[in-house]
Motif scaffolding. Sequence first.
Motif, PDB file in Angstrom:
ATOM      1  N   LEU A  80      -8.686  -4.159  10.810  1.00  0.00           N
ATOM      2  CA  LEU A  80      -7.305  -3.653   9.544  1.00  0.00           C
ATOM      3  C   LEU A  80      -8.163  -3.469   8.838  1.00  0.00           C
ATOM      4  O   LEU A  80      -8.395  -2.849   8.059  1.00  0.00           O
ATOM      5  CB  LEU A  80      -6.369  -4.389  10.087  1.00  0.00           C
ATOM      6  CG  LEU A  80      -4.980  -4.337  10.524  1.00  0.00           C
ATOM      7  CD1 LEU A  80      -3.622  -4.932  10.055  1.00  0.00           C
ATOM      8  CD2 LEU A  80      -4.747  -2.586   9.752  1.00  0.00           C
TER       9      LEU A  80
ATOM     10  N   ILE B  82      -0.352   1.702  10.482  1.00  0.00           N
ATOM     11  CA  ILE B  82      -0.803   1.149   9.668  1.00  0.00           C
ATOM     12  C   ILE B  82      -0.205  -0.376   8.952  1.00  0.00           C
ATOM     13  O   ILE B  82      -0.267  -1.008   8.824  1.00  0.00           O
ATOM     14  CB  ILE B  82      -2.246   1.134   9.339  1.00  0.00           C
ATOM     15  CG1 ILE B  82      -3.279   2.227   9.667  1.00  0.00           C
ATOM     16  CG2 ILE B  82      -3.457   0.251   8.130  1.00  0.00           C
ATOM     17  CD1 ILE B  82      -4.055   2.740   9.645  1.00  0.00           C
TER      18      ILE B  82
ATOM     19  N   LEU C  76       0.101  -4.196   8.097  1.00  0.00           N
ATOM     20  CA  LEU C  76      -0.444  -4.575   7.823  1.00  0.00           C
ATOM     21  C   LEU C  76       0.877  -6.081   6.980  1.00  0.00           C
ATOM     22  O   LEU C  76       0.852  -6.539   7.438  1.00  0.00           O
ATOM     23  CB  LEU C  76      -0.630  -4.329   6.372  1.00  0.00           C
ATOM     24  CG  LEU C  76      -2.340  -3.282   6.572  1.00  0.00           C
ATOM     25  CD1 LEU C  76      -1.968  -1.983   5.747  1.00  0.00           C
ATOM     26  CD2 LEU C  76      -3.235  -4.419   6.025  1.00  0.00           C
TER      27      LEU C  76
END
Length: 135
Positions: free
Chosen positions: A19, A110, A114
């Motif tokens: 990430l 994404i 997170l």
Amino acid sequence: MKDPPVQTSGFAALGRLLLALLFVLSGLGKIAAPGATQAYIAAVGLPLPWVVYGIAVVVEVGFGAALLVGFQARVAAAGLAVFTLAAAVLFHSNLADQNTFIHFVKNIAITGGLLQVVAFGAGALSLDARRLRTA
């Protein structure tokens, strides 16, 4: 408290690395091409492209690096999640265009990754965990 299994710690660290790499590399790309980045920001109609550019660089490189090493990882991941969601809405909102739609959905995914860091923390192989062990 018992340490998590090595596999769990390794997967958490690998997830953070993957990430964070996305954001750090993107931020460095923005630093390498400030004019092009600011032109793109202006092209979508955002005001003060140089301010938006500065915020993007700080968030991507700063929060990305913090996520990478697991320092204040929950805060960094939350900031990156908000940033990524905003980027999806502001830069990838033409969902009739298949390429833009893919970028929109990618940003949403994404953001989900997170939020996993926000929920569960950085893991055992992080500066956050090290700080807790020495406190």
